[in-house]
Scaffold this motif. Structure first.
Motif, PDB file in Angstrom:
ATOM      1  N   THR A 144       1.467   1.221   0.879  1.00  0.00           N
ATOM      2  CA  THR A 144       0.535   0.700   1.884  1.00  0.00           C
ATOM      3  C   THR A 144       0.502   1.579   3.133  1.00  0.00           C
ATOM      4  O   THR A 144      -0.429   1.501   3.922  1.00  0.00           O
ATOM      5  N   LEU A 145       1.528   2.423   3.318  1.00  0.00           N
ATOM      6  CA  LEU A 145       1.548   3.314   4.492  1.00  0.00           C
ATOM      7  C   LEU A 145       0.990   4.694   4.165  1.00  0.00           C
ATOM      8  O   LEU A 145       0.702   5.492   5.063  1.00  0.00           O
ATOM      9  N   CYS A 146       0.887   5.014   2.857  1.00  0.00           N
ATOM     10  CA  CYS A 146       0.482   6.363   2.445  1.00  0.00           C
ATOM     11  C   CYS A 146      -1.001   6.561   2.717  1.00  0.00           C
ATOM     12  O   CYS A 146      -1.828   5.722   2.362  1.00  0.00           O
ATOM     13  N   ILE A 147      -1.349   7.694   3.386  1.00  0.00           N
ATOM     14  CA  ILE A 147      -2.752   7.965   3.677  1.00  0.00           C
ATOM     15  C   ILE A 147      -3.314   9.037   2.742  1.00  0.00           C
ATOM     16  O   ILE A 147      -4.434   9.501   2.900  1.00  0.00           O
ATOM     17  N   GLY A 148      -2.509   9.470   1.763  1.00  0.00           N
ATOM     18  CA  GLY A 148      -3.001  10.429   0.772  1.00  0.00           C
ATOM     19  C   GLY A 148      -3.218  11.833   1.317  1.00  0.00           C
ATOM     20  O   GLY A 148      -4.033  12.577   0.778  1.00  0.00           O
ATOM     21  N   ILE A 159       3.838  14.643  -6.696  1.00  0.00           N
ATOM     22  CA  ILE A 159       2.382  14.543  -6.652  1.00  0.00           C
ATOM     23  C   ILE A 159       1.962  13.201  -6.062  1.00  0.00           C
ATOM     24  O   ILE A 159       2.649  12.187  -6.250  1.00  0.00           O
ATOM     25  N   ILE A 160       0.883  13.235  -5.290  1.00  0.00           N
ATOM     26  CA  ILE A 160       0.263  12.002  -4.809  1.00  0.00           C
ATOM     27  C   ILE A 160      -0.945  11.751  -5.697  1.00  0.00           C
ATOM     28  O   ILE A 160      -1.792  12.622  -5.872  1.00  0.00           O
ATOM     29  N   GLY A 184     -10.509  -0.170  -1.872  1.00  0.00           N
ATOM     30  CA  GLY A 184     -10.545  -0.297  -3.319  1.00  0.00           C
ATOM     31  C   GLY A 184      -9.712   0.731  -4.046  1.00  0.00           C
ATOM     32  O   GLY A 184      -9.947   1.014  -5.211  1.00  0.00           O
ATOM     33  N   PHE A 185      -8.744   1.328  -3.377  1.00  0.00           N
ATOM     34  CA  PHE A 185      -7.856   2.233  -4.095  1.00  0.00           C
ATOM     35  C   PHE A 185      -6.479   2.219  -3.462  1.00  0.00           C
ATOM     36  O   PHE A 185      -6.289   1.696  -2.365  1.00  0.00           O
ATOM     37  N   ALA A 186      -5.518   2.779  -4.191  1.00  0.00           N
ATOM     38  CA  ALA A 186      -4.155   2.843  -3.671  1.00  0.00           C
ATOM     39  C   ALA A 186      -3.546   4.170  -4.096  1.00  0.00           C
ATOM     40  O   ALA A 186      -3.904   4.725  -5.132  1.00  0.00           O
ATOM     41  N   PHE A 187      -2.637   4.665  -3.273  1.00  0.00           N
ATOM     42  CA  PHE A 187      -1.951   5.911  -3.601  1.00  0.00           C
ATOM     43  C   PHE A 187      -0.591   5.622  -4.223  1.00  0.00           C
ATOM     44  O   PHE A 187      -0.001   4.562  -3.989  1.00  0.00           O
TER      45      PHE A 187
END
Ligand code: SF4
Ligand code: SF4
Ligand code: SF4
Lengths: 316, 378
Positions: A47-51, A90-91, A105-108
Motif C-alpha cells: 500500500t506504500l509502494c508507488i511503483g 522486480i516491481i 485499480g491496481f497494486a504493486f
C-alpha cells in the motif's frame, strides 16, 4: 552438514512405522524450524509502494547486474519482465478489478528471495552451494560448490533462483539480501533506496511487530511509518490504507524473513496460497523415515549379501 | 552353469549406420551446448529448469534400465535360479541405460566441471534427495560394470581374473539390488519438494513408493520387450516359458500400484480433476488405462503364453509407467508464472543421439560378447 539430534530423533520416531505404510504425508510431517537468533529481513508494504522502481535500479547497482530489455522492440531502458539471471529484484504491477482499496485499480508487488525459515533451495542443493546463515538467516549462494543441477529452481516454491542459460559457465543467481553490504554494517540496497518506506529493512521480530501495528491501524488516519531501516531514525507520515488482515510470509511454508502487507488479496498479486508446513519438512520426514540416517540401507545390504552369498555357495 | 554365446555376424549393418548418423548430429549440437550454453540448444527456462534430458534420459531412461535390477530381484532374492538365462542381457541393457543416463546428466548440469563436488564429504548435503540420487546412481553405474565384467573377461579368456572377481561378486550383486531400490524411490521423493507447482494428480506423499513400483514394472516389461524383439531380429527361438512365468507376477504388481495410485488421488479429493477433460486429466486417465489394460491381458494365463499379447502388454506397461514418470517431471509441473516448455529440435536430437548410442552398443555387444544363452539344438 551434520545430522542433528532432532533430525535423528525424528527419523527414529518415524521409522517405527512400516516402510510403505508410513509414507503418508500426515505421519511423515517434520518439525517446524525456528527463526535464527539475529534474523534480518524485509517488510514490503504494497500500500506504500508507488511503483517507482528505484529499488530495482539500486539492486542492480549494488549487485553489478546489467540492464535487461524485456520488450526488444524498444531497447531504451532497463525493463525486465520478470526475475532473471540479470534481475534479482522486480516491481510488478497487477491490475485488480473491483477492489475499493486500490483507487486506481491496481497494486504493486516486489519480488525477490523470501529468505525462507526452512528454505527448500538449501535442502534441495546436493552440494551445499546454497546455505542459510545460522545467525542472520540470509540464504546465500556459493558458485564454487554449485554443479548447476537446478534442483533449487525446481524446489523453490516462489521460483526465485535463476540460471544463466546463455553462458557456457553458468551460475545460479538470486537475491542474497545484499549480504556483502550487511557484512559492512549496512542494509539492503533496495530498502536504502526506497523513498516511501514500502521496503523496510530490519530484524524479523521487529518487522513482524511493525506489520501487526499496521494491521491494527484505522484506514484513512495518519500514522508514522519508519523508512529504510526499522532501527533508523527516518520516519514519514502516511495515511493508512486498508490492509488485508494477513502478514504474508509469517506462516507460509514455515515462514520467511521477507514479509508482505497488501491492500488486496495476496493471490491477486502473484503470491500463492501456501500451507503452513514446508514441503521440506515433509520430504525430510519421508527420507528419514525410510533411511533412518542410513541405518536401514546398511541392514538391508547386510541381509542381501548374506542371502546371495549362501546361494552362490550352494551353486558351487 | 548356463552356456552363453556371442551371436557373431557383421556389426556394420544398416540400422547400426543409421544410429551412427544420429549420434553425429547429436554431437554437433552438443558442441554448441558446451560453447554457447544450455540455452543455445534447449528450450529449458527459469520456469521449467528441467526438460527431457532429465525427465526422459534420467527419470524414464533409468527405469527402462531397471531390467537388471528387476531380474536380480527374482533370481537372487526370491531364489528363482531358472531365470538366470535372462540375467546377462538384462544386466547389459541396464549397464548401457544407466551409463548413458549418467552421461546425459553431465550434458545437463550447468557446472559439469565441478561435478566431482558431489563426492566431496565437506560439501555433501545429507538432506538433499538429489545428493542421494546422484551418489546412488554414480555408484550403481560402477556396480553394473563390475557385474557385467565376467562376461567381458570370458571373451578375453582372462580366467584367473574372472575367478577372482567371482569370489567377491556377491557384494556387487547385493549393491545392485540395494542401490536401485534407494534411488528409484528417491526419484519420486525428489518431486515432493515441487509442492504446489506439481499438479495434485501427481504430487503425493506416495511418490517414492509409486516410483519404486513403476521402476520394477518397467524393468520387467523391458525384459519381455527386449527378449521378444531380440528373438525376432536375430531369428532365435523365444524364451516363452520364462517370459510367461515372469509375467504372472505383473497383474499383482500392477494391481497394487493402481489401487494406491487411484485411491491416493481420491482420498485427497482430486479425482474429479481427472474427468474434467483437460490435458492433465486425460493424461492421468491414459496413463492408468494403459497399465490397467496390461493388467487385464496378463491376468489370464493363456494370454501370457501368447507372444503377441505378451508383447502388447509389455508395450502398455512401458508406455504407462514411463508416462507416469514423465508427467510427474514435466507435464504435471507448472511453476505458475506463465512459463511454457516444449523441447527444441536440437534438444530432442541430443536425446535421440543417446538412444542411438545405446542401440549401437547393444548390437555390438551381443554380436561380439557371450551375452545371449547358447542354443542347445545347434
Ligand atoms: S524463496 Fe526460494 S530461493 Fe529464497 S530462500 Fe526460499 S526457497 Fe530459497
Ligand atoms: S543448481 Fe547449484 S545451487 Fe542449485 S541446487 Fe544445483 S548445485 Fe545447488
Ligand atoms: S536485498 Fe539486495 S539483492 Fe535483494 S532485492 Fe534488495 S537490493 Fe536486491
Amino acid at each position: 552438514m551434520k545430522i542433528r539430534r532432532r533430525d535423528f530423533l525424528k527419523g527414529v520416531a518415524a521409522s517405527t512405522l512400516l516402510l510403505a505404510a508410513e509414507q503418508s504425508p500426515v505421519q511423515a510431517k517434520g518439525a517446524r524450524k525456528e527463526l535464527p537468533p539475529n534474523a534480518v529481513g524485509i517488510l514490503y508494504d504494497s500500500t506504500l509502494c508507488i511503483g517507482c522502481k528505484v529499488c530495482e535500479y539500486a539492486c542492480k547497482q549494488a549487485n553489478n547486474k546489467p540492464v535487461e530489455h524485456g520488450s526488444p522492440s524498444e531497447p531504451m531502458w532497463d525493463d525486465p519482465q520478470d526475475l532473471s539471471a540479470k534481475t534479482l529484484n522486480i516491481i510488478k504491477r497487477y491490475g485488480v478489478e473491483g477492489q475499493k482499496d486500490s483507487a486506481a485499480g491496481f497494486a504493486f508487488v516486489k519480488r525477490h528471495c523470501m529468505h525462507c525459515i526452512d528454505p527448500a533451495c538449501v535442502s534441495a542443493c546436493p552440494v551445499s552451494a546454497l546455505v542459510k546463515n545460522s545467525d542472520n538467516g540470509v540464504v546465500t549462494y556459493n558458485k564454487k560448490a554449485c554443479i548447476g543441477c537446478r534442483y533449487c529452481q525446481v524446489a523453490c516454491p516462489y521460483n526465485i533462483p535463476k540460471f544463466e542459460w546463455d553462458s557456457p559457465f553458468p551460475e545460479i543467481v538470486k537475491c542474497q539480501l545484499c549480504s556483502h553490504l550487511l557484512a559492512k554494517g549496512g542494509i539492503s540496497a533496495c530498502c536504502a533506496a526506497c523513498p516511501t518506506g514500502a521496503s523496510l529493512f530490519g530484524p524479523v521480530e521487529k518487522l513482524r511487530a511493525e506489520a501487526k501495528r499496521r494491521l491494527a491501524m484505522q484506514p484513512g488516519e495518519y500514522y508514522d511509518f519508519p523508512v529504510a531501516d526499522i532501527n533508523g531514525t527516518e520516519v514519514q507520515q502516511h495515511r493508512a490504507g486498508g490492509y488485508v488482515s494477513h502478514v504474508y510470509g509469517e506462516r507460509e511454508l514455515g515462514g520467511s524473513q521477507v514479509l508482505y502487507l497488501a491492500g488486496v488479496p495476496f493471490t491477486s498479486i502473484g503470491l500463492p496460497d501456501l500451507p503452513e508446513d514446508s514441503y521440506v519438512a515433509l520430504a525430510d520426514g519421508i527420507q528419514y523415515a525410510i533411511y533412518k540416517g542410513m541405518v536401514y540401507p546398511l541392514v538391508v545390504l547386510g541381509g542381501l549379501i548374506y542371502i546371495i552369498r549362501n546361494r552362490e555357495d550352494k551353486k558351487e | 552353469m548356463q552356456e552363453r554365446q556371442a551371436l557373431g555376424g557383421k556389426v556394420l549393418t544398416v540400422p547400426f549406420k543409421v544410429c551412427a548418423a544420429i549420434v553425429l548430429i547429436a554431437l554437433f549440437f552438443l558442441g554448441k551446448r558446451f560453447i554457447f550454453g544450455i540455452g543455445s540448444v534447449t528450450n529449458m527456462n527459469d520456469g521449467y529448469p528441467w526438460g527431457i534430458w532429465i525427465a526422459y534420459d534420467v527419470v524414464v531412461g533409468t527405469a527402462l534400465a531397471c531390467a537388471g535390477y528387476s531380474i536380480a530381484l527374482i533370481v537372487y532374492v526370491f531364489n528363482k535360479g531358472e531365470y538366470s538365462p535372462l540375467v546377462r542381457p538384462a544386466l547389459m541393457t541396464s549397464m548401457f541405460g544407466y551409463t548413458l543416463a549418467g552421461v546425459s546428466v553431465i550434458f545437463d548440469i550447468g557446472r559439469y566441471w565441478q561435478a566431482y563436488n558431489i563426492f566431496l564429504p565437506w560439501l555433501s548435503n545429507l538432506h538433499s534427495v538429489m545428493f542421494e540420487v546422484a551418489l546412488c546412481i554414480g555408484t550403481y553405474i560402477l556396480v553394473l560394470w563390475m557385474e557385467f565384467a565376467p562376461t567381458m573377461l570370458e571373451k578375453f579368456k582372462a580366467d584367473k581374473l574372472k575367478a577372482r572377481l567371482n569370489r567377491i561378486i556377491f557384494v556387487f550383486i547385493a549393491l545392485g539390488i540395494l542401490l536401485p531400490t534407494m534411488h528409484q524411490s528417491s526419484l519420486g521423493t525428489m518431486m515432493l519438494m515441487a509442492g504446489h507447482k506439481l499438479s495434485p494428480l501427481w504430487w503425493s506423499g506416495f511418490l517414492p513408493l509409486l516410483f519404486l513400483i513403476t521402476a520394477v514394472v518397467i524393468g520387467y516389461a523391458a525384459i519381455i520387450f527386449e527378449s521378444l524383439i531380440a528373438s525376432v531380429a536375430f531369428k532365435r527361438p523365444m524364451e516363452m516359458h520364462l517370459l510367461s512365468k515372469i509375467s504372472a507376477l505383473m497383474p499383482w504388481l500392477l494391481g497394487i500400484y493402481l489401487v494406491i495410485r487411484i485411491e491416493d488421488v481420491n482420498l485427497r479429493g482430486y479425482l474429479p480433476l481427472a474427468f474434467e477433460g483437460g490435458l492433465l486429466g486425460n493424461l492421468f486417465l491414459l496413463e492408468n488405462l494403459l497399465l490397467l489394460s496390461a493388467l487385464l491381458i496378463l491376468a489370464y494365463p493363456s494370454n501370457r503364453r501368447n507372444p503377441q499379447l505378451l508383447f502388447i502388454a509389455s508395450c502398455a506397461m512401458l508406455l504407462g509407467g514411463s508416462m507416469y514418470r514423465f508427467n510427474t517431471y514435466i507435464v504435471g509441473f507448472d511453476p505458475g508464472t506463465g512459463w511454457q516448455y516444449f523441447p527444441s529440435v536440437p534438444e530432442l536430437f541430443i536425446t535421440f543421439g543417446i538412444i542411438a548410442a545405446e542401440v549401437m552398443a547393444y548390437l555390438w555387444f551381443v554380436k561380439t560378447l557371450p551375452v545371449l544363452p547358447k542354443l542347445t539344438k545347434a
